[in-house]
Design a protein around this motif. Sequence first.
Motif, PDB file in Angstrom:
ATOM      1  N   SER A  70       0.813  -1.225   0.000  1.00  0.00           N
ATOM      2  CA  SER A  70       0.000   0.000   0.000  1.00  0.00           C
ATOM      3  C   SER A  70       0.844   1.271   0.000  1.00  0.00           C
ATOM      4  N   ILE A  71       2.163   1.146  -0.006  1.00  0.00           N
ATOM      5  CA  ILE A  71       3.032   2.317   0.031  1.00  0.00           C
ATOM      6  C   ILE A  71       3.051   2.988  -1.336  1.00  0.00           C
ATOM      7  N   ARG A  72       2.866   4.285  -1.321  1.00  0.00           N
ATOM      8  CA  ARG A  72       2.878   5.091  -2.546  1.00  0.00           C
ATOM      9  C   ARG A  72       3.935   6.178  -2.403  1.00  0.00           C
ATOM     10  N   ARG A  73       4.457   6.609  -3.529  1.00  0.00           N
ATOM     11  CA  ARG A  73       5.450   7.695  -3.544  1.00  0.00           C
ATOM     12  C   ARG A  73       4.764   8.972  -4.017  1.00  0.00           C
ATOM     13  N   LEU A  74       5.188  10.068  -3.427  1.00  0.00           N
ATOM     14  CA  LEU A  74       4.613  11.368  -3.747  1.00  0.00           C
ATOM     15  C   LEU A  74       5.753  12.356  -3.902  1.00  0.00           C
ATOM     16  N   LYS A  75       5.731  13.145  -4.968  1.00  0.00           N
ATOM     17  CA  LYS A  75       6.733  14.197  -5.161  1.00  0.00           C
ATOM     18  C   LYS A  75       6.087  15.545  -4.891  1.00  0.00           C
ATOM     19  N   ASP A  76       6.809  16.381  -4.145  1.00  0.00           N
ATOM     20  CA  ASP A  76       6.289  17.727  -3.910  1.00  0.00           C
ATOM     21  C   ASP A  76       6.803  18.677  -4.985  1.00  0.00           C
ATOM     22  N   GLU A  77       6.446  19.942  -4.857  1.00  0.00           N
ATOM     23  CA  GLU A  77       6.806  20.920  -5.893  1.00  0.00           C
ATOM     24  C   GLU A  77       8.313  21.180  -5.975  1.00  0.00           C
ATOM     25  N   GLY A 118      10.547  18.669  -5.817  1.00  0.00           N
ATOM     26  CA  GLY A 118      11.173  17.451  -6.324  1.00  0.00           C
ATOM     27  C   GLY A 118      11.511  16.432  -5.252  1.00  0.00           C
ATOM     28  N   ASN A 119      11.162  16.707  -3.998  1.00  0.00           N
ATOM     29  CA  ASN A 119      11.406  15.754  -2.921  1.00  0.00           C
ATOM     30  C   ASN A 119      10.392  14.612  -3.000  1.00  0.00           C
ATOM     31  N   THR A 120      10.877  13.420  -2.770  1.00  0.00           N
ATOM     32  CA  THR A 120      10.005  12.250  -2.818  1.00  0.00           C
ATOM     33  C   THR A 120       9.668  11.804  -1.406  1.00  0.00           C
ATOM     34  N   TYR A 121       8.393  11.537  -1.176  1.00  0.00           N
ATOM     35  CA  TYR A 121       7.911  11.061   0.106  1.00  0.00           C
ATOM     36  C   TYR A 121       7.168   9.751  -0.102  1.00  0.00           C
ATOM     37  N   CYS A 122       7.257   8.892   0.883  1.00  0.00           N
ATOM     38  CA  CYS A 122       6.503   7.645   0.859  1.00  0.00           C
ATOM     39  C   CYS A 122       5.421   7.721   1.924  1.00  0.00           C
ATOM     40  N   TYR A 123       4.259   7.199   1.590  1.00  0.00           N
ATOM     41  CA  TYR A 123       3.166   7.170   2.549  1.00  0.00           C
ATOM     42  C   TYR A 123       2.326   5.928   2.300  1.00  0.00           C
ATOM     43  N   VAL A 124       1.586   5.527   3.316  1.00  0.00           N
ATOM     44  CA  VAL A 124       0.686   4.392   3.185  1.00  0.00           C
ATOM     45  C   VAL A 124      -0.655   4.928   2.709  1.00  0.00           C
ATOM     46  N   ASP A 125      -1.086   4.446   1.559  1.00  0.00           N
ATOM     47  CA  ASP A 125      -2.390   4.809   1.019  1.00  0.00           C
ATOM     48  C   ASP A 125      -3.437   4.018   1.801  1.00  0.00           C
ATOM     49  N   GLU A 126      -4.099   4.703   2.743  1.00  0.00           N
ATOM     50  CA  GLU A 126      -5.035   4.033   3.640  1.00  0.00           C
ATOM     51  C   GLU A 126      -6.232   3.449   2.893  1.00  0.00           C
TER      52      GLU A 126
END
Length: 80
Positions: free
Chosen positions: A44-51, A53-61
């Motif tokens: 369920s982990i997804r990657r997200l890039k902010d404006e 260019g930093n990449t974050y991982c989060y659990v898509d609940e």
Amino acid sequence: MDKRKEPLNRKLPEYEVIQKAASGNILAVNQILDHYRGYIIKKSIRRLKDEYGNTYCYVDETLRQCLENQLVKKIINFKL
């Protein structure tokens, strides 16, 4: 030898727990969910890039809950 191909020595849920879960025992279903919780979270982990260019991982609940619900349906409909 490639480490990814070595079998993991993890215990599977016991047959009695699977049997109880398939018959609708809530505690047994929860035991199986607990057993697979780490795998479900990993999937369920997804990657997200902010404006910037930093990449974050989060659990898509939503996805995590959907995967757990599908597992529960499969457990209840499991034929022994």
